[in-house]
Design a protein around this motif. Structure first.
Motif, PDB file in Angstrom:
ATOM      1  N   PHE A   1       0.844  -1.191   0.000  1.00  0.00           N
ATOM      2  CA  PHE A   1       0.000   0.000   0.000  1.00  0.00           C
ATOM      3  C   PHE A   1       0.878   1.238   0.000  1.00  0.00           C
ATOM      4  CE2 PHE A   1      -2.271  -3.351   2.218  1.00  0.00           C
ATOM      5  CZ  PHE A   1      -3.535  -3.308   1.638  1.00  0.00           C
ATOM      6  N   ASP A   2       0.595   2.167  -0.901  1.00  0.00           N
ATOM      7  CA  ASP A   2       1.243   3.477  -0.906  1.00  0.00           C
ATOM      8  C   ASP A   2       0.335   4.440  -0.167  1.00  0.00           C
ATOM      9  OD1 ASP A   2       3.438   2.672  -2.430  1.00  0.00           O
ATOM     10  OD2 ASP A   2       2.352   2.996  -4.310  1.00  0.00           O
ATOM     11  N   ILE A   3       0.899   5.127   0.809  1.00  0.00           N
ATOM     12  CA  ILE A   3       0.109   6.072   1.595  1.00  0.00           C
ATOM     13  C   ILE A   3       0.833   7.415   1.648  1.00  0.00           C
ATOM     14  CG2 ILE A   3      -1.071   4.340   2.989  1.00  0.00           C
ATOM     15  CD1 ILE A   3       0.967   4.779   5.183  1.00  0.00           C
ATOM     16  N   PRO A   4       0.077   8.508   1.798  1.00  0.00           N
ATOM     17  CA  PRO A   4       0.724   9.817   1.952  1.00  0.00           C
ATOM     18  C   PRO A   4       1.608   9.815   3.200  1.00  0.00           C
ATOM     19  CG  PRO A   4      -1.624  10.065   1.555  1.00  0.00           C
ATOM     20  CD  PRO A   4      -1.373   8.604   1.797  1.00  0.00           C
TER      21      PRO A   4
ATOM     22  N   GLY B   1      -0.188   4.841   9.771  1.00  0.00           N
ATOM     23  CA  GLY B   1      -0.264   4.335   8.406  1.00  0.00           C
ATOM     24  C   GLY B   1      -1.228   3.171   8.278  1.00  0.00           C
ATOM     25  N   LEU B   2      -1.185   2.239   9.220  1.00  0.00           N
ATOM     26  CA  LEU B   2      -2.103   1.090   9.191  1.00  0.00           C
ATOM     27  C   LEU B   2      -3.557   1.542   9.320  1.00  0.00           C
ATOM     28  CD1 LEU B   2      -0.104  -1.421  11.419  1.00  0.00           C
ATOM     29  CD2 LEU B   2      -0.574  -1.643   8.961  1.00  0.00           C
ATOM     30  N   ARG B   3      -3.792   2.501  10.190  1.00  0.00           N
ATOM     31  CA  ARG B   3      -5.163   3.004  10.366  1.00  0.00           C
ATOM     32  C   ARG B   3      -5.642   3.710   9.099  1.00  0.00           C
ATOM     33  NH1 ARG B   3      -5.700   6.515  15.133  1.00  0.00           N
ATOM     34  NH2 ARG B   3      -7.895   5.992  15.024  1.00  0.00           N
ATOM     35  N   ALA B   4      -4.754   4.418   8.415  1.00  0.00           N
ATOM     36  CA  ALA B   4      -5.126   5.088   7.153  1.00  0.00           C
ATOM     37  C   ALA B   4      -5.476   4.050   6.084  1.00  0.00           C
ATOM     38  CB  ALA B   4      -3.982   5.989   6.676  1.00  0.00           C
ATOM     39  N   ILE B   5      -4.710   2.967   6.029  1.00  0.00           N
ATOM     40  CA  ILE B   5      -5.005   1.902   5.063  1.00  0.00           C
ATOM     41  C   ILE B   5      -6.375   1.299   5.351  1.00  0.00           C
ATOM     42  CG2 ILE B   5      -4.367  -0.438   4.318  1.00  0.00           C
ATOM     43  CD1 ILE B   5      -1.401   0.481   4.788  1.00  0.00           C
TER      44      ILE B   5
ATOM     45  N   ASP C   1      -8.428  -0.533   2.572  1.00  0.00           N
ATOM     46  CA  ASP C   1      -8.766  -1.938   2.790  1.00  0.00           C
ATOM     47  C   ASP C   1      -9.275  -2.142   4.214  1.00  0.00           C
ATOM     48  OD1 ASP C   1      -8.987  -4.675   3.017  1.00  0.00           O
ATOM     49  OD2 ASP C   1      -7.034  -5.100   2.135  1.00  0.00           O
ATOM     50  N   PRO C   2     -10.594  -2.061   4.397  1.00  0.00           N
ATOM     51  CA  PRO C   2     -11.156  -2.218   5.738  1.00  0.00           C
ATOM     52  C   PRO C   2     -11.004  -3.630   6.311  1.00  0.00           C
ATOM     53  CG  PRO C   2     -12.906  -1.999   4.114  1.00  0.00           C
ATOM     54  CD  PRO C   2     -11.615  -1.763   3.401  1.00  0.00           C
ATOM     55  N   SER C   3     -10.551  -4.582   5.501  1.00  0.00           N
ATOM     56  CA  SER C   3     -10.378  -5.945   5.997  1.00  0.00           C
ATOM     57  C   SER C   3      -9.012  -6.179   6.647  1.00  0.00           C
ATOM     58  CB  SER C   3     -10.572  -6.957   4.856  1.00  0.00           C
ATOM     59  OG  SER C   3      -9.479  -6.919   3.958  1.00  0.00           O
TER      60      SER C   3
END
Length: 111
Positions: A21-24, A34-38, A43-45
């Protein structure tokens, strides 16, 4: 600027796989941020544990971060790739969640 999280995913008995996952990225964010943003946006799963944020008191967000056991709430997100995996030598539940409770404190599910 962006950060990339490569996360080992899967469940007990299944072949694990990596999702990326690419995140800001902003300076000062934690891996947990970062995990919470993903989970919130992509991906809520995604399964991971946390109880507090940036307090290092609960020890629930412990995982392998770039091959070292550490807390997702205290390790800072960085530009580039970070690899996350569940704790070694612990029973895998799903994704980054492992069994951390001592056997005598675990809830028993009855069918």
């Amino acid at each position: 600027m962006k950060a990339t999280l490569s996360i080992q995913r899967g469940a007990l008995g299944a072949t694990p796989h990596q999702d990326t996952f690419d995140i800001p990225f902003e300076h000062g964010q934690s891996i947990l941020d970062g995990l919470r943003a993903i989970r919130r946006s992509m991906d809520p799963s995604l399964a991971f544990r946390f109880s507090c944020i940036n307090a290092n008191a609960c020890k629930e967000c412990m995982m392998l971060i770039d091959g070292k056991v550490d807390y997702a709430c205290t390790v800072r997100l960085k530009e580039g790739m970070t690899t996350l995996a569940p704790l070694p030598k612990k029973a895998l539940i799903r994704d980054l969640v492992t069994e951390i409770a001592p056997p005598d404190e675990r809830l028993m599910l009855r069918s």
